[in-house]
Design an enzyme around this catalytic site. Structure first.
Site, PDB file in Angstrom:
ATOM      1  CB  SER A 104      -0.970  -0.057   1.189  1.00 34.20           C
ATOM      2  OG  SER A 104      -1.995   0.893   1.073  1.00 34.20           O
ATOM      3  CG  ASP A 154      -7.352  -2.355  -3.727  1.00 30.99           C
ATOM      4  OD1 ASP A 154      -7.895  -1.475  -3.043  1.00 30.99           O
ATOM      5  OD2 ASP A 154      -6.181  -2.741  -3.553  1.00 30.99           O
ATOM      6  CG  HIS A 185      -5.956  -2.019  -0.030  1.00 27.89           C
ATOM      7  ND1 HIS A 185      -5.357  -1.652  -1.223  1.00 27.89           N
ATOM      8  CD2 HIS A 185      -5.210  -1.428   0.952  1.00 27.89           C
ATOM      9  CE1 HIS A 185      -4.322  -0.863  -0.970  1.00 27.89           C
ATOM     10  NE2 HIS A 185      -4.207  -0.732   0.339  1.00 27.89           N
TER      11      HIS A 185
END
Length: 206
Positions: A104, A154, A185
């Site tokens: 991320s 996502d 995610h």
């Protein structure tokens, strides 16, 4: 000193083995990905920096003004600082290979460092990166192995931007693999297995 530019954790590995830098997601810290790093690269020395930006108490590697809206000046600052940090550790260790893994926000700073200093890493794993800008790669990524992992649902990293990032990386010569799953995610087992295969291949000189 650049080696201590970030609060960080070091988990020693085999002398002369690879260096693996791991970069946490928003709200994580220098402990978040260390055990995953050890699992993926058992012989590596693992270096895990903590992001130096606080977003309402959540550690990040650079500032943003909204979801997916980056403070590009701060990203440039953070990228330069992180590149120096990585270089300092590499020069001190003279490892067999330099590996990177980020999730991320950590994947975003890792990708930005790769754009800034293409020769720094031998292989990188970008888990759910979001690059909402057209990167300027300062050199060639030829010979660089990159795994991008992503979820088809996502909500933070839309699949079309993952595909665009893949195209950018390929256009600059990188050896790119994209590992998808049907979720969002979160990190799923197939991503971890793909990362393990990549790092094992690099260690074996494949």
């Amino acid at each position: 000193m650049s080696k201590d530019a970030f609060i960080h954790k070091v988990l020693p590995g085999s002398p002369g083995g690879p260096l693996l830098f791991v970069f946490h997601g928003t709200g994580g810290d220098e402990s978040q990905l260390v055990s995953l790093g050890r699992d993926l690269a058992p012989q590596a020395t693992i270096i895990s920096p903590r992001g130096d930006v606080s977003e309402q108490g959540a550690a990040r590697f650079f500032r943003r003004t909204g979801e997916g809206v980056y403070d590009m000046d701060d990203l440039a600052r953070a990228t330069a600082k992180m590149a120096k940090f990585v270089k300092a550790h590499v020069e001190a260790a003279t490892p067999s290979a330099v590996l990177g893994l980020g999730y991320s926000n950590g994947a975003n700073i890792l990708a930005s460092v790769v754009f800034e200093a293409p020769g720094l890493f031998d292989a990188t794993v970008l888990m759910h990166p979001l690059i909402p800008f057209e990167p300027e790669v300062k050199g060639s990524l030829a010979g660089h192995h990159i795994l991008v992992t992503a979820g088809r649902r996502d909500p933070i990293c839309p699949p079309n931007l993952t595909a665009r990032l893949e195209a950018y990386l390929r256009a600059d010569g990188a050896d790119v693999t994209v590992e998808w799953h049907e979720g969002g995610h979160e990190v799923r087992p197939n991503e971890i297995e793909a990362a393990r295969r990549l790092f094992a291949g690099v260690a074996q000189g494949v």
